[in-house]
Each structure stands twice: as structure tokens, then as C-alpha cells.
Write a protein that holds these residues in place. Structure first.
Motif, PDB file in Angstrom:
ATOM      1  N   CYS A  51       0.832  -1.204   0.000  1.00  0.00           N
ATOM      2  CA  CYS A  51       0.000   0.000   0.000  1.00  0.00           C
ATOM      3  C   CYS A  51       0.869   1.257   0.000  1.00  0.00           C
ATOM      4  CB  CYS A  51      -0.922  -0.003   1.214  1.00  0.00           C
ATOM      5  SG  CYS A  51      -2.170   1.305   1.120  1.00  0.00           S
ATOM      6  N   PHE A  53      -0.116   3.912   1.651  1.00  0.00           N
ATOM      7  CA  PHE A  53      -0.306   4.463   2.997  1.00  0.00           C
ATOM      8  C   PHE A  53       0.058   3.382   4.015  1.00  0.00           C
ATOM      9  CE2 PHE A  53      -4.189   7.256   1.542  1.00  0.00           C
ATOM     10  CZ  PHE A  53      -3.366   7.986   0.724  1.00  0.00           C
ATOM     11  N   CYS A  55      -2.040   2.996   7.294  1.00  0.00           N
ATOM     12  CA  CYS A  55      -3.044   3.552   8.202  1.00  0.00           C
ATOM     13  C   CYS A  55      -2.943   2.886   9.577  1.00  0.00           C
ATOM     14  CB  CYS A  55      -4.444   3.354   7.636  1.00  0.00           C
ATOM     15  SG  CYS A  55      -4.636   4.157   6.039  1.00  0.00           S
ATOM     16  N   CYS A  58      -5.249  -0.050   9.941  1.00  0.00           N
ATOM     17  CA  CYS A  58      -5.282  -1.058   8.869  1.00  0.00           C
ATOM     18  C   CYS A  58      -5.301  -2.469   9.457  1.00  0.00           C
ATOM     19  CB  CYS A  58      -4.056  -0.903   7.974  1.00  0.00           C
ATOM     20  SG  CYS A  58      -4.077  -2.029   6.569  1.00  0.00           S
ATOM     21  N   LYS A 159      -9.907   8.392   4.640  1.00  0.00           N
ATOM     22  CA  LYS A 159      -8.974   8.254   5.789  1.00  0.00           C
ATOM     23  C   LYS A 159      -9.020   9.413   6.781  1.00  0.00           C
ATOM     24  CE  LYS A 159      -7.670   4.558   3.822  1.00  0.00           C
ATOM     25  NZ  LYS A 159      -8.334   3.347   4.271  1.00  0.00           N
TER      26      LYS A 159
HETATM   27  S1  SF4 Z   1      -6.316   0.799   5.466  1.00  0.00           S
HETATM   28 FE1  SF4 Z   1      -4.722   2.213   4.740  1.00  0.00          FE
HETATM   29  S2  SF4 Z   1      -2.817   1.016   4.804  1.00  0.00           S
HETATM   30 FE2  SF4 Z   1      -4.513  -0.444   4.900  1.00  0.00          FE
HETATM   31  S3  SF4 Z   1      -4.858  -1.022   2.782  1.00  0.00           S
HETATM   32 FE3  SF4 Z   1      -6.258   0.680   3.238  1.00  0.00          FE
HETATM   33  S4  SF4 Z   1      -5.142   2.523   2.611  1.00  0.00           S
HETATM   34 FE4  SF4 Z   1      -3.657   0.864   2.764  1.00  0.00          FE
END
Ligand code: SF4
Length: 255
Positions: A51, A53, A55, A58, A159
């Protein structure tokens, strides 16, 4: 990449490139499993890794932190075949790729498009739900043209409600907050069905109201979906470490 070597907040462009270089090998992408899932009333699901990001909430945090520990690369044909088999066995009409960011750059979007082509050729009435953070689609808007499929639905998880919360939650710099919004505007302009989502538990109603105003300013018409946190113990621990608070707890969570 080890968590200790990752300096927050990081550059989402660099991280996208780095993740794509790890998870793509030619037309093949890394996945860690394929499964029937109960969401959306039953959906054939491919769990990818990698990914742009990282997060705090996550549910695939450690796989996305270090995708290189996975070794199984699948071609679009192999991904589509596994998903079609699951759909046939379970009588599902829905498909998705989840657990990671499907679009990290040119190679990963070409892989995704091939998966879509094969699924729609074999099951023209099925629906594919593309779950994305929307970053790369907003960063490189010409890519949106490639997603003109009648039965594709794109869910962009924003997000953050603003730049500050976006940076805190995603681990990427706040300047990247605008790109998922740009992606939504662009997709709507192209007539592609897309909508924004936000993790309700992490925001006060006022903050959600501010985000809805911002969506109006961007002239994004699709309604904001509010999702609920999967409060696994490691998720709560990661959020604590990253100083992300639950402000508006939901009742229970999906299994
Ligand atoms: S929650 Fe955030 S880190 Fe996890 S897959 Fe989704 S965008 Fe990527």
C-alpha cells in the motif's frame, strides 16, 4: 520495510513506487489469499499486499508494512480464475480485491484491468467493487479513463476529515490529502460510479460535517459512506502507538 526504518510522515509517491516495485513482477502481483467473504452480502475476495499508505487502523498493517515476506505472485488470469471459482461455488455475483492498495502505479493498474477484463468477459452481469485509498487515481488523473466499466463501483476511503487527521491516520504527509478528493471529482466527471467513505469511529460528528462541506466544495455529489472500525487488539495497539483516538465508538464490529 521495517517499521523502525519508516519515518512518519512519509512521501506517498515514494512509498507507492517502492511498494509497486516489491509487489509487482511483470504482470504478476503478490497476494496472500483468496476467499469467500460475508461483506456486501457475499463477495469473492482476493487479499493483496502492498500500500501507498500505512493507516494506523489497517487490519492488514503488518503485511503492508513488509510485503516482501510474501512470495506468491499471481498473473491476472490466475487471480480471475480463483475469484471466478469462488463465485461459482458460492453463487456470488460480487468481486473485490482488498487488504492493500490495488493501484500503486502503471504496472498495478494494468494488472487490475486485466483481472477486470477476464471477470467481466466470464461473468458480464457481475459487479466488481474496487476498494482504494484513491491516492494514485488523484495523483495521476489520466488513469481514471482506464476504469470505464459499466459494472465497476469504486469506493474511495478518505482516511481523514482534514489534512491533519489524514496525516495522523495514514502516516503520509498532509499535502496528499487532496488527491483522493481529486480522484472522486475526476471519476464523477468521467461518469464512473464512485463514492467516498470514512471511518466513523475516529471522528466527531462536527468533523464529519466539515468533510461533507468540503465534498460539496469539490462538487462531489456521491454520498459519504461511514464505515465502522474492525477493533482487533493489534489495531487498537497500533492506534495507541500512533496517537489515533476513537472519538465516536460504533457498537460491535463485523466478524
Ligand atoms: S487501510 Fe490504509 S494502509 Fe490499509 S490497505 Fe487501506 S489505505 Fe492501505
Amino acid at each position: 520495510m521495517s517499521e523502525n526504518l519508516l519515518t512518519l510522515p512519509f512521501d506517498a509517491v515514494e512509498r507507492s513506487k517502492e511498494a509497486e516495485s516489491v509487489v509487482m513482477r511483470g504482470e504478476k502481483r503478490l497476494y496472500h489469499r483468496f476467499r469467500p467473504a460475508p461483506y456486501y452480502g457475499g463477495i469473492a475476495t482476493a487479499d493483496a499486499v502492498g500500500c501507498s499508505f500505512l493507516c494506523a487502523y489497517c487490519w492488514n498493517y503488518y503485511r503492508n508494512l513488509n510485503p516482501s515476506r510474501f512470495k506468491n505472485f499471481y498473473s491476472p488470469q490466475e487471480v480471475a480464475s480463483r475469484l471466478l471459482n469462488i463465485a461459482q461455488k458460492k453463487s456470488f455475483n460480487l468481486f473485490r480485491i482488498t487488504g492493500a492498495e490495488p493501484i500503486l502505479g502503471e504496472k498495478s493498474i494494468e494488472h487490475l484491468i486485466e483481472v477486470l477484463n477476464i471477470i467481466f468477459q466470464n461473468k458480464p452481469r457481475s459487479v466488481f467493487i474496487l476498494e482504494t485509498n484513491g491516492f494514485f487515481l488523484g495523483y495521476q488523473v489520466d488513469l481514471n479513463q482506464k476504469l470505464k466499466y459499466r459494472n465497476l463501483r469504486i469506493r474511495i476511503c478518505l482516511k481523514g476529515a482534514d489534512e491533519r487527521s489524514f496525516e495522523l491516520i495514514t502516516g503520509t504527509r498532509r499535502e496528499f490529502f487532496k488527491y483522493p478528493l481529486k480522484a472522486l471529482k475526476e471519476l464523477e466527471g468521467e461518469g464512473i460510479r464512485a463514492w467516498p467513505a470514512l471511518m466513523r469511529d475516529l471522528f466527531l460528528p462536527d468533523e464529519i460535517g466539515q468533510l461533507e462541506k468540503l465534498l460539496d466544495e469539490y462538487k462531489i455529489k456521491a454520498e459519504l459512506e461511514l464505515e465502522t472500525l474492525e477493533d482487533y487488539p493489534f489495531v487498537i495497539e497500533n492506534m495507541r502507538k500512533r496517537k489515533v483516538q476513537i472519538k465516536f465508538p460504533s457498537v460491535g464490529h463485523d466478524p
